[in-house]
Enzyme design. Structure first.
Site, PDB file in Angstrom:
ATOM      1  CG  ASP A 163      -1.913   1.120   1.151  1.00  0.00           C
ATOM      2  OD1 ASP A 163      -1.534   2.244   0.798  1.00  0.00           O
ATOM      3  OD2 ASP A 163      -3.100   0.863   1.407  1.00  0.00           O
ATOM      4  CG  HIS A 164       1.657   4.108  -3.304  1.00  0.00           C
ATOM      5  ND1 HIS A 164       0.428   3.787  -3.772  1.00  0.00           N
ATOM      6  CD2 HIS A 164       1.795   5.442  -3.494  1.00  0.00           C
ATOM      7  CE1 HIS A 164      -0.163   4.879  -4.235  1.00  0.00           C
ATOM      8  NE2 HIS A 164       0.643   5.903  -4.080  1.00  0.00           N
ATOM      9  CG  HIS A 207      -4.008   4.429  -1.150  1.00  0.00           C
ATOM     10  ND1 HIS A 207      -3.123   3.383  -1.085  1.00  0.00           N
ATOM     11  CD2 HIS A 207      -4.197   4.664  -2.477  1.00  0.00           C
ATOM     12  CE1 HIS A 207      -2.783   3.018  -2.312  1.00  0.00           C
ATOM     13  NE2 HIS A 207      -3.425   3.768  -3.176  1.00  0.00           N
TER      14      HIS A 207
HETATM   15  C1  BG6 Z   1      -3.136   4.683  -6.736  1.00  0.00           C
HETATM   16  C2  BG6 Z   1      -4.470   4.798  -7.404  1.00  0.00           C
HETATM   17  O1  BG6 Z   1      -3.108   3.599  -5.854  1.00  0.00           O
HETATM   18  O2  BG6 Z   1      -2.872   5.873  -6.014  1.00  0.00           O
HETATM   19  C3  BG6 Z   1      -4.523   6.012  -8.318  1.00  0.00           C
HETATM   20  O3  BG6 Z   1      -4.722   3.627  -8.165  1.00  0.00           O
HETATM   21  C4  BG6 Z   1      -4.126   7.253  -7.569  1.00  0.00           C
HETATM   22  O4  BG6 Z   1      -5.817   6.165  -8.875  1.00  0.00           O
HETATM   23  C5  BG6 Z   1      -2.812   7.033  -6.836  1.00  0.00           C
HETATM   24  O5  BG6 Z   1      -3.996   8.298  -8.508  1.00  0.00           O
HETATM   25  C6  BG6 Z   1      -2.481   8.203  -5.943  1.00  0.00           C
HETATM   26  O6  BG6 Z   1      -1.202   8.004  -5.422  1.00  0.00           O
HETATM   27  P1  BG6 Z   1      -0.192   9.199  -5.244  1.00  0.00           P
HETATM   28  O7  BG6 Z   1       0.987   8.611  -4.555  1.00  0.00           O
HETATM   29  O8  BG6 Z   1       0.093   9.741  -6.605  1.00  0.00           O
HETATM   30  O9  BG6 Z   1      -0.938  10.182  -4.396  1.00  0.00           O
END
Ligand code: BG6
Length: 527
Positions: free
Chosen positions: A214-215, A277
């Site tokens: 979950d980045h 997230h």
């Molecule tokens: C991803 C989603 O997990 O997270 C995307 O699939 C989203 O739709 C993105 O744009 C947002 O991540 P970050 O790190 O760019 O805020």
């Protein structure tokens, strides 16, 4: 010469055996396991994630001098390519997407560790050849026989790849080595699919060797939530329903679906962002202090929060959740089409690109405190933040003063302009007693003078180190689906469905989202 004597005593103290082993410059790092040499096998090596995130992250780790010696990357994909042509493509991508400018010298040495392996995911022979190639790499390079399998592919390929790895024994580590798997999101599309995927993964790799990405957890500012809460004595006593009025978690993006129509059609904002997230951020804000920083201690506390979320079922969905979809509008002065006009999106699509919801946590700490969560595409500004609004001070002393006292708000800015601010009341200088809110503001950029690493850098290093703290555990993922599924069911199931609220691209979402908060006497914070 007393000073010289003191200095000699100091030096002698440094030479005591336990001092010799401690490098003061590594203070604080000692508690973290170190990333170990390994081969990272990326399935889906021609994909967007590899180009935009994984290779730039590995390059930045190399440029910062943190890549374990001997680290080898094997890209596994269908299209025929040579090592050289693969390296060239990756270099172009790294130059485009890396957070630091790519230095020729660093790249030239880094790319020597990258190889390409061509095979279909369904080709047993391709996996047999992969096993041989990894053995050969282990024999020639100091990888210590460790392997990190990264599934950067569409979820419908996960099962197949896992089966193939098992069939050639690559899921088992050689004695003294390790074999781990990193699984990208989406981890299922509902509870049954997540359970099925978990069963597939656990038939191949042990839970301790499974790293579900979950980045958001890898973002520096998300990691700072625990530090802010538990390393500062001033917040914890106030961090509960007695002093906190409400919490707002917002993730706003001006981007649309960016060519991901088919994926987004089957996902929508609730599955794409909230299930993972935003619930993870909510857990970090709401959890109890863990007994220690071990991966399972932290994850145990997060799971307790997920289990305490008050379920939203049946009619609650209409009263607590707003689903929206963007129509045509303008972003930064540029006209953009509505979601239904996007490439490979149904013209009658009911998929939500915006969600606003009110979540309650049924435990002692958070009794009655609403957590408002909103996420949307094609909103005016990019920003993810958590705003903790405290209860108002009793208006006994200053209720006749000009300027109505407002609440204290602690804002944790996850991105961009990472930082923390606290709003408080101050007297405007001058003879009259006038009060105005002011902000105490901390910015990562100016305080630490260096850019934060990308989430994927931290997560890759942690997976190489065997530290699963920032990865989602099986029960967390399943618990999150248990909470989300009834909402999807109310939206797409058989009963009367709550409507879809439209908002023009470039606005802050549908008016229904404002009404959701207005019922409780609140408004969304302006980003
Ligand atoms: C991803 C989603 O997990 O997270 C995307 O699939 C989203 O739709 C993105 O744009 C947002 O991540 P970050 O790190 O760019 O805020």
């Amino acid at each position: 010469m007393p000073f010289a004597n003191e200095f000699l005593t100091f030096l002698a103290a440094l030479n005591t055996p336990d001092r010799i082993q401690t490098n003061p410059l590594r203070e604080g790092l000692a508690a973290r396991p170190l990333p170990e040499p390994c081969t990272v096998v990326i399935f889906g090596a021609s994909g967007d994630l590899t180009f935009r995130k994984l290779i730039p992250a590995l390059y930045n780790i190399a440029a910062d001098g943190e890549l374990p010696a001997g680290l080898t990357v094997v890209g596994f994909a269908r299209r025929p390519k040579t090592d050289e042509s693969f390296r060239e493509e990756l270099e172009t991508a790294a130059r485009k997407f890396s957070r630091q400018t790519v230095q020729d010298e660093v790249w030239n040495s880094f790319e020597q560790n990258i190889f390409y392996h061509q095979s279909e995911f369904g080709d047993a022979d391709g996996f047999r050849r992969l096993a041989e190639r990894l053995d050969q790499i282990d024999a020639e390079r100091p990888t210590r026989g460790n392997r990190l399998f990264y599934l950067a592919v569409a979820p419908d390929q996960f099962g197949l790849i896992l089966e193939q790895l098992k069939a050639v024994g690559l899921n088992k580590a050689k004695p003294g080595s390790w074999a781990r798997v990193v699984v990208e999101k989406p981890f299922g599309v509902d509870l049954p699919t997540a359970e099925a995927l978990n069963a597939e993964v656990s038939a191949t790799f042990e839970e301790k060797d499974t790293y579900r990405i979950d980045h958001f957890l890898g973002k520096e500012t998300a990691q700072n939530i625990m530090v802010l809460r538990f390393a500062n004595a001033i917040f914890e006593p106030l961090w509960n329903h007695r002093y906190i009025d409400n919490v707002q978690i917002t993730a706003s993006e001006p981007l649309g679906v960016e060519g991901r129509g088919p994926y987004y059609e089957s996902s929508g904002a609730l599955r794409d962002m909230v299930q993972n997230h935003l619930l993870q951020l909510l857990c970090l804000v709401a959890m109890e202090p863990p007994t220690d920083l071990a991966a399972d201690s932290v994850r145990d506390e997060k799971v307790k929060v997920i289990r305490s979320l008050r379920p939203l079922v049946g009619e609650d969905v209409a009263t607590h959740v707003v689903r929206g979809q963007y129509s045509a509008g303008a972003i930064n002065g540029k006209n953009v089409v509505g979601y239904r006009e996007e490439d490979r999106v149904s013209p009658t699509s009911m998929t939500e690109t915006y969600v606003a919801m009110k979540i309650l946590i049924d435990n002692w700490r958070w009794e009655g405190v609403p957590f408002y969560v909103r996420v949307g595409k094609r909103l005016p500004k990019a920003g993810t933040e958590i705003a903790i609004t405290f209860k108002r001070a009793p208006a006994v002393l200053f209720n006749n003063v000009i300027g109505e006292p407002s609440e204290n708000v602690l804002v944790i800015r996850i991105q961009p302009d990472e930082g923390v601010s606290l709003r408080m009341q101050c007297k405007i200088p001058g003879p009259a007693l006038r009060i105005e809110p002011v902000k105490m503001d901390f910015h990562y950029g100016t305080s630490f003078g260096k850019a934060s690493p990308e989430a994927y850098e931290r997560l890759l290093l942690d997976a190489m180190a065997g530290d699963a703290t920032l990865f989602a555990r099986r029960d967390e993922v399943e618990g999150a689906w248990r909470f989300i599924d009834p909402i999807e069911e109310a939206w797409h199931g058989k009963g009367p469905q709550p409507g879809l609220a439209f908002y023009p691209a470039g606005s802050w979402g549908p008016k229904e989202a404002d009404e959701l908060l207005a019922q409780d006497g609140h408004t969304w914070r302006r980003l």
